[in-house]
Design an enzyme around this catalytic site. Sequence first.
Site, PDB file in Angstrom:
ATOM      1  N   CYS A 280       0.834  -1.207   0.000  1.00  2.00           N
ATOM      2  CA  CYS A 280       0.000   0.000   0.000  1.00  2.00           C
ATOM      3  C   CYS A 280       0.867   1.255   0.000  1.00  2.00           C
ATOM      4  O   CYS A 280       0.400   2.333  -0.300  1.00  2.00           O
ATOM      5  CB  CYS A 280      -0.907   0.014   1.217  1.00  2.00           C
ATOM      6  SG  CYS A 280       0.028  -0.154   2.725  1.00  2.00           S
ATOM      7  N   GLU A 379      -5.523   2.135  -9.316  1.00  2.52           N
ATOM      8  CA  GLU A 379      -4.515   1.516  -8.455  1.00  2.52           C
ATOM      9  C   GLU A 379      -4.176   0.169  -9.101  1.00  2.52           C
ATOM     10  O   GLU A 379      -5.006  -0.737  -9.135  1.00  2.52           O
ATOM     11  CB  GLU A 379      -5.064   1.306  -7.046  1.00  2.52           C
ATOM     12  CG  GLU A 379      -4.007   0.753  -6.111  1.00  2.52           C
ATOM     13  CD  GLU A 379      -4.533   0.364  -4.728  1.00  2.52           C
ATOM     14  OE1 GLU A 379      -5.730   0.080  -4.581  1.00  2.52           O
ATOM     15  OE2 GLU A 379      -3.701   0.329  -3.801  1.00  2.52           O
TER      16      GLU A 379
HETATM   17  P1  NAD Z   1      -9.757  -6.008  -0.529  1.00  2.00           P
HETATM   18  O1  NAD Z   1     -10.449  -4.727  -0.261  1.00  2.00           O
HETATM   19  O2  NAD Z   1     -10.144  -6.788  -1.720  1.00  2.00           O
HETATM   20  O3  NAD Z   1      -9.949  -7.010   0.724  1.00  2.00           O
HETATM   21  C1  NAD Z   1      -9.694  -6.580   2.036  1.00  2.00           C
HETATM   22  C2  NAD Z   1     -10.587  -7.384   2.973  1.00  2.00           C
HETATM   23  O4  NAD Z   1     -11.960  -7.124   2.670  1.00  2.00           O
HETATM   24  C3  NAD Z   1     -10.381  -8.892   2.847  1.00  2.00           C
HETATM   25  O5  NAD Z   1     -10.428  -9.459   4.134  1.00  2.00           O
HETATM   26  C4  NAD Z   1     -11.570  -9.327   1.992  1.00  2.00           C
HETATM   27  O6  NAD Z   1     -11.997 -10.628   2.294  1.00  2.00           O
HETATM   28  C5  NAD Z   1     -12.648  -8.322   2.340  1.00  2.00           C
HETATM   29  N1  NAD Z   1     -13.534  -8.033   1.201  1.00  2.00           N
HETATM   30  C6  NAD Z   1     -13.215  -8.061  -0.120  1.00  2.00           C
HETATM   31  N2  NAD Z   1     -14.285  -7.708  -0.869  1.00  2.00           N
HETATM   32  C7  NAD Z   1     -15.283  -7.434  -0.009  1.00  2.00           C
HETATM   33  C8  NAD Z   1     -16.626  -7.002  -0.170  1.00  2.00           C
HETATM   34  N3  NAD Z   1     -17.151  -6.789  -1.370  1.00  2.00           N
HETATM   35  N4  NAD Z   1     -17.381  -6.814   0.925  1.00  2.00           N
HETATM   36  C9  NAD Z   1     -16.868  -7.017   2.153  1.00  2.00           C
HETATM   37  N5  NAD Z   1     -15.591  -7.440   2.363  1.00  2.00           N
HETATM   38  C10 NAD Z   1     -14.809  -7.635   1.311  1.00  2.00           C
HETATM   39  O7  NAD Z   1      -8.198  -5.697  -0.519  1.00  2.00           O
HETATM   40  P2  NAD Z   1      -7.002  -6.688  -0.892  1.00  2.00           P
HETATM   41  O8  NAD Z   1      -7.027  -6.924  -2.363  1.00  2.00           O
HETATM   42  O9  NAD Z   1      -6.981  -7.841   0.019  1.00  2.00           O
HETATM   43  O10 NAD Z   1      -5.754  -5.777  -0.514  1.00  2.00           O
HETATM   44  C11 NAD Z   1      -5.175  -4.846  -1.392  1.00  2.00           C
HETATM   45  C12 NAD Z   1      -5.771  -3.464  -1.169  1.00  2.00           C
HETATM   46  O11 NAD Z   1      -5.549  -3.068   0.179  1.00  2.00           O
HETATM   47  C13 NAD Z   1      -5.099  -2.405  -2.013  1.00  2.00           C
HETATM   48  O12 NAD Z   1      -6.097  -1.523  -2.461  1.00  2.00           O
HETATM   49  C14 NAD Z   1      -4.154  -1.709  -1.043  1.00  2.00           C
HETATM   50  O13 NAD Z   1      -3.830  -0.382  -1.374  1.00  2.00           O
HETATM   51  C15 NAD Z   1      -4.954  -1.770   0.202  1.00  2.00           C
HETATM   52  N6  NAD Z   1      -4.115  -1.646   1.376  1.00  2.00           N
HETATM   53  C16 NAD Z   1      -4.133  -0.454   2.018  1.00  2.00           C
HETATM   54  C17 NAD Z   1      -3.333  -0.276   3.123  1.00  2.00           C
HETATM   55  C18 NAD Z   1      -3.325   1.025   3.851  1.00  2.00           C
HETATM   56  O14 NAD Z   1      -2.670   1.098   4.854  1.00  2.00           O
HETATM   57  N7  NAD Z   1      -4.028   2.030   3.417  1.00  2.00           N
HETATM   58  C19 NAD Z   1      -2.506  -1.309   3.586  1.00  2.00           C
HETATM   59  C20 NAD Z   1      -2.532  -2.526   2.904  1.00  2.00           C
HETATM   60  C21 NAD Z   1      -3.350  -2.673   1.791  1.00  2.00           C
END
Ligand code: NAD
Length: 494
Positions: A280, A379
């Site tokens: 991130c 992104e």
């Molecule tokens: P994601 O949003 O797809 O998933 C994150 C969590 O949400 C997971 O546990 C997943 O199971 C759940 N989830 C996914 N879709 C959902 C939905 N429709 N409804 C409810 N829950 C749902 O993210 P990812 O692909 O696992 O991680 C990458 C993303 O996280 C990137 O966008 C990255 O920038 C971000 N990120 C941000 C930070 C920060 O500090 N800002 C840190 C790490 C990652």
Amino acid sequence: MRTIAHWINGAPVEGSGGTAPVYNPATGEQTAEVPLADVAQVDWAVAAAKTAFPVWSATPLSARAEMLFRFRELLDGNRKELAAVVSSEHGKVLSDAMGEVARGIENVEFACGIPNLLKGDFSEQAASGVDVYSLRQPLGVVAGITPFNFPAMVPLWMLANAIACGNTFVHKPSEKDPSASLMIADLVKRAGVPDGVLNVVHGDAVAVNRILEHPDIAAVSFVGSTPVARHVYETGTRNHKRVQALGGAKNHMVVLPDADIGMAADAAVSAGFGSAGQRCMAISVVVAVGAVADDLVAAIAERVPNVRVGPGDDPEAEMGPLVTRELRDRSADVVNGAAAEGATVVVDGRDRTPEGDGFFIGCSVVDHVQPGMRLYDEEIFGPVLSIVRVDTYDDALRLVNDNPYGNGVAIFTRDGGAARRFQSDVQVGMVGVNVPIPVPVSYYSFGGWKASLFGDTHMYGPEGIHFYTRGKVVTSRWPDPATSEVDLGFPQHR
Ligand code: NAD
């Protein structure tokens, strides 16, 4: 096929409904099945956490600190094992996974100071015989929903402080790389933390939505993509929960004309391609200001072929595969479309992809990128570094501030005054000065601005303690003992 379990009330619990595949991204093979919790399983975990809360929240601070120290020692003794688990499901190279575990441990070390962190204020004699003092108390059951890209570190950002403060915790890890969460839960148990204080339920949107609606959950910490962060924030707060939801990012690295080009190019390559761009805080856009552009692009392009792409467990590899085939394909697609949008592909990672079925793609560098192009607007979360050329510092600042995200940013310059001006002008939560990935140490707090954070509290550090506790102020009056009806022997001198 290995089946992954939930962890409820201190023991593994088999799933009962649907499952999702877990892959080794380096081979493309499925290695396990993870259960997807239904509402009943989430409720079970929340009930275990609720039952554990009264005893845990009343456990003395010294006893909680002792368990956290033991947990820290256990993590330290199992660094390599935990890093190997992370690498096998996420794909990142072992050295990078070791770094992730180290940053996670720092959060446990911070939480070991909980007796000091929970100290309140005290004002003696605010009025005659009246003292005023503040307490911070735990919230109850709190939940953490975490992304795939740091399956050990991000849970430790949350749960170390949450349980240190006296809360009990329900963790919903990413279904893409769920195993690290179970190893952490086992270590927490071995540290002596009572059953039910930390629970893990695997799942997808069904589990997340149940967490957001559950009446016994007081607060939710979320890290993930912006659309889901927004959903988590809006739904959780509508259900009267305290929510901190960290979203996606598009991090810029501004290189001023006076910068050390070699240093800036090294930083761009390590911060752009480390963990295959799936951080991130990864640098996604290099903003080349004025005359620096040609030399900087050449220096970056010269370094990229040296990045060794290979499986996470290859000690020579510096960049592993992406976590899924879909994410790999998205990186390939944006590079594919870049030329048609008017950008110039300087290094094409599609030509440097290792053989086999792993989710690999090599590092790409694309020059002359501009807002409005897919490469800039989305992104990408892959090993694709964009270069945007601008004429002046003001143009660079405008570009960064106009971007909807505001997670991290870096400036490279030899001019302290320029850096100082930038740190003040820029609308981003974490700023690096000649530091490409300015992740705050555990005794500060981590969080972006704009579409990178929903809620007002950053994660871990002092703001983490604030998030996981609520304040109480006591105003107390005790009459002077000299005025007591019973003669206690106090002289009347006040
Ligand atoms: P994601 O949003 O797809 O998933 C994150 C969590 O949400 C997971 O546990 C997943 O199971 C759940 N989830 C996914 N879709 C959902 C939905 N429709 N409804 C409810 N829950 C749902 O993210 P990812 O692909 O696992 O991680 C990458 C993303 O996280 C990137 O966008 C990255 O920038 C971000 N990120 C941000 C930070 C920060 O500090 N800002 C840190 C790490 C990652």
